[in-house]
Design an enzyme around this catalytic site. Sequence first.
Site, PDB file in Angstrom:
ATOM      1  N   GLU A 169      22.815  -3.632 -15.925  1.00  0.00           N
ATOM      2  CA  GLU A 169      22.043  -4.469 -16.841  1.00  0.00           C
ATOM      3  C   GLU A 169      20.551  -4.507 -16.523  1.00  0.00           C
ATOM      4  O   GLU A 169      19.753  -4.947 -17.361  1.00  0.00           O
ATOM      5  CB  GLU A 169      22.595  -5.905 -16.860  1.00  0.00           C
ATOM      6  CG  GLU A 169      22.375  -6.709 -15.593  1.00  0.00           C
ATOM      7  CD  GLU A 169      23.444  -6.503 -14.522  1.00  0.00           C
ATOM      8  OE1 GLU A 169      23.563  -7.362 -13.638  1.00  0.00           O
ATOM      9  OE2 GLU A 169      24.134  -5.472 -14.573  1.00  0.00           O
ATOM     10  N   GLY A 202       5.330 -26.097 -34.446  1.00  0.00           N
ATOM     11  CA  GLY A 202       4.381 -25.036 -34.743  1.00  0.00           C
ATOM     12  C   GLY A 202       4.691 -23.759 -33.994  1.00  0.00           C
ATOM     13  O   GLY A 202       4.141 -22.708 -34.299  1.00  0.00           O
ATOM     14  N   HIS A 230      24.304  -2.502 -10.700  1.00  0.00           N
ATOM     15  CA  HIS A 230      23.961  -3.376 -11.833  1.00  0.00           C
ATOM     16  C   HIS A 230      23.438  -2.547 -13.006  1.00  0.00           C
ATOM     17  O   HIS A 230      22.264  -2.164 -13.032  1.00  0.00           O
ATOM     18  CB  HIS A 230      22.913  -4.403 -11.407  1.00  0.00           C
ATOM     19  CG  HIS A 230      23.441  -5.467 -10.505  1.00  0.00           C
ATOM     20  ND1 HIS A 230      24.001  -6.632 -10.967  1.00  0.00           N
ATOM     21  CD2 HIS A 230      23.527  -5.518  -9.153  1.00  0.00           C
ATOM     22  CE1 HIS A 230      24.396  -7.370  -9.944  1.00  0.00           C
ATOM     23  NE2 HIS A 230      24.127  -6.710  -8.824  1.00  0.00           N
ATOM     24  N   LYS A 246      14.965 -15.730 -27.083  1.00  0.00           N
ATOM     25  CA  LYS A 246      13.677 -15.735 -27.782  1.00  0.00           C
ATOM     26  C   LYS A 246      13.439 -14.462 -28.588  1.00  0.00           C
ATOM     27  O   LYS A 246      12.960 -14.528 -29.723  1.00  0.00           O
ATOM     28  CB  LYS A 246      12.541 -15.921 -26.765  1.00  0.00           C
ATOM     29  CG  LYS A 246      11.143 -15.866 -27.351  1.00  0.00           C
ATOM     30  CD  LYS A 246      10.775 -17.125 -28.099  1.00  0.00           C
ATOM     31  CE  LYS A 246      10.437 -18.226 -27.125  1.00  0.00           C
ATOM     32  NZ  LYS A 246       9.895 -19.432 -27.821  1.00  0.00           N
ATOM     33  N   CYS A 300      29.476  -5.665  -9.657  1.00  0.00           N
ATOM     34  CA  CYS A 300      29.155  -6.135  -8.313  1.00  0.00           C
ATOM     35  C   CYS A 300      30.231  -7.105  -7.817  1.00  0.00           C
ATOM     36  O   CYS A 300      31.360  -6.711  -7.574  1.00  0.00           O
ATOM     37  CB  CYS A 300      27.756  -6.748  -8.295  1.00  0.00           C
ATOM     38  SG  CYS A 300      27.062  -6.947  -6.628  1.00  0.00           S
ATOM     39  N   TYR A 301      29.922  -8.386  -7.673  1.00  0.00           N
ATOM     40  CA  TYR A 301      30.927  -9.366  -7.242  1.00  0.00           C
ATOM     41  C   TYR A 301      32.136  -9.332  -8.163  1.00  0.00           C
ATOM     42  O   TYR A 301      33.276  -9.464  -7.721  1.00  0.00           O
ATOM     43  CB  TYR A 301      30.301 -10.759  -7.229  1.00  0.00           C
ATOM     44  CG  TYR A 301      31.251 -11.869  -6.827  1.00  0.00           C
ATOM     45  CD1 TYR A 301      31.399 -12.242  -5.492  1.00  0.00           C
ATOM     46  CD2 TYR A 301      31.991 -12.558  -7.783  1.00  0.00           C
ATOM     47  CE1 TYR A 301      32.262 -13.267  -5.124  1.00  0.00           C
ATOM     48  CE2 TYR A 301      32.853 -13.585  -7.434  1.00  0.00           C
ATOM     49  CZ  TYR A 301      32.990 -13.929  -6.097  1.00  0.00           C
ATOM     50  OH  TYR A 301      33.855 -14.952  -5.743  1.00  0.00           O
ATOM     51  N   GLY A 350      27.435 -12.049  -8.282  1.00  0.00           N
ATOM     52  CA  GLY A 350      27.281 -13.378  -7.691  1.00  0.00           C
ATOM     53  C   GLY A 350      26.904 -13.259  -6.231  1.00  0.00           C
ATOM     54  O   GLY A 350      27.121 -12.218  -5.606  1.00  0.00           O
ATOM     55  N   ASP A 353      10.103 -21.067 -32.379  1.00  0.00           N
ATOM     56  CA  ASP A 353      11.471 -21.573 -32.367  1.00  0.00           C
ATOM     57  C   ASP A 353      11.707 -22.601 -33.472  1.00  0.00           C
ATOM     58  O   ASP A 353      12.626 -22.457 -34.290  1.00  0.00           O
ATOM     59  CB  ASP A 353      11.811 -22.187 -31.002  1.00  0.00           C
ATOM     60  CG  ASP A 353      11.567 -21.226 -29.857  1.00  0.00           C
ATOM     61  OD1 ASP A 353      11.643 -20.010 -30.094  1.00  0.00           O
ATOM     62  OD2 ASP A 353      11.288 -21.687 -28.743  1.00  0.00           O
TER      63      ASP A 353
END
Length: 525
Positions: free
Chosen positions: A166, A219, A164, A381, A77-78, A50, A222
């Site tokens: 990630e 279309g 980090h 997605k 981190c934070y 953060g 999703d």
Amino acid sequence: MLVLDFGGQYSQLIARRVREARVYSELVSHRIGAEEIRARDPVALVLSGGPASVYAEGAPLADPAIFGLGVPTLGICYGMQLMARELGGAVESNDVSEYGKADVELDGTAALFHDLAAEQVVWMSHRDSVTAAPPGARVTASSETTPIAAFEDPARALYGVQFHPEVVHTPQGQRILESFLYDVAGAPAVWTPAAVIEEQVERIRAQVGSERVICGLSGGVDSAVAALLVHKAVGDQLTCVFVDHGLLRENEAEQVVETFGGHLQVPLVHVDARERFLTRLAGVTEPEEKRAIVGEEFIRVFEDEAAKLALAARPKSARADSGRTTMGDVRFLVQGTLYSDVIESGGEVGVASKIKSHHNVGGLPADMRMELVEPLRSLFKDEVRRVGEQLGLPERMVWRHPFPGPGLAIRIIGDVTEERLAILRHADAVLLEEVRKAGLYRELWQCFAVLPAIRSVGVQGDERTYAYPVVIRAVTSEDAMTADWARLPYELLDTIASRIVNEVVGVNRVALDLTSKPPATIEWV
């Protein structure tokens, strides 16, 4: 696994990385209480990064009781700094910030680093640092400017890393996260497309029962995957409604009807609502207002079609004087809402701010009369695409670039008119044709044309012109939460620009958008 969001730019990415390890994760508010966490019974917790200092007034805090739950917890981190402060350690502001790549020394006996080389490159993004680990914890990593870059307290299943893991800039970050998930938390790797399908089919059946359902089909991948999931769950109870709102790309309506009516054999109603939508949008330039209008009008069309389906199902004697307000037995509406839509619309997460209303989240009317069925609401997605492949959706639809529900209305910066739609539709078709010919379509997350409603001076055929510019937007991304502008070859850009100004009447200039997300969004509005 629960990811507690403290407002970090990578909070959503943590949740994605955990899912890539085939463990289901959810992003939740940092305000979640220990008792709620206990009730949800997660296998592990992550406290995100953060932008705040843990000592700043109004800094986001966590319920201190979460550290006594016995749930394996990783602070990033934070999140690490907050953990250290709450458990009796110390956090101080550094004289020198640390942003970017850093070399760290890892303790190979630590639970998170046991199978890694001692020297690693990681991504740092902090000013404050932990200067004293909590009592009972030991330091497991350090860098030249950050002596305590990680700590662990296995007895309490508490772990912290200042860097980090990630982000891709930490090359071994995914292995570190997997060590936490598998070795520390004992999380089973069962979050797979097959598991998603099985779970969602059960949920859909429980929600819908024997009632009839309609699906708002655009279309795109999703809504297509949402439709196939619901069709798998309830079969002929589902009718798909494809609304041509006049804001589609070239030949898009025909492709949708062919795919669903022909290839997939899913019941489909094709509604031509072009005049209806364009009338509502006439003179509207503000983007949020456009989104709200399109969202509301979609719902009204779906309600009209539901009423028609209900009327058709009744005996002839019961059809007289039946109107729009009688929904009959069509109570449910399927939408392809994604997790990223919910996050960007400012819902269901910690300190996330509203970026823009997605037409199927923030743009829904308050008085809609159908209950929503949203089987993709917890998916990103890339997960939707894997589910689509598992369900047998054709490859050209699975990998189709995202296209917003409001369509070309939000790619025209200004008033939406028939003339501007025709210009943008043609320019966009040229762009996509050349990108496909260059073999780059699958490498891009999105590629599209934008039409600002301004004009500039040009010269064509030895004559002065005063025409529109077209902006090319092409990005690479994994989930649309962050994105980088795509480095398209100069030769390709030259071909695209030449074709657009020569073939698209009303355009005399082509520009290229070189902005990443953040600070920009992918769509212009």
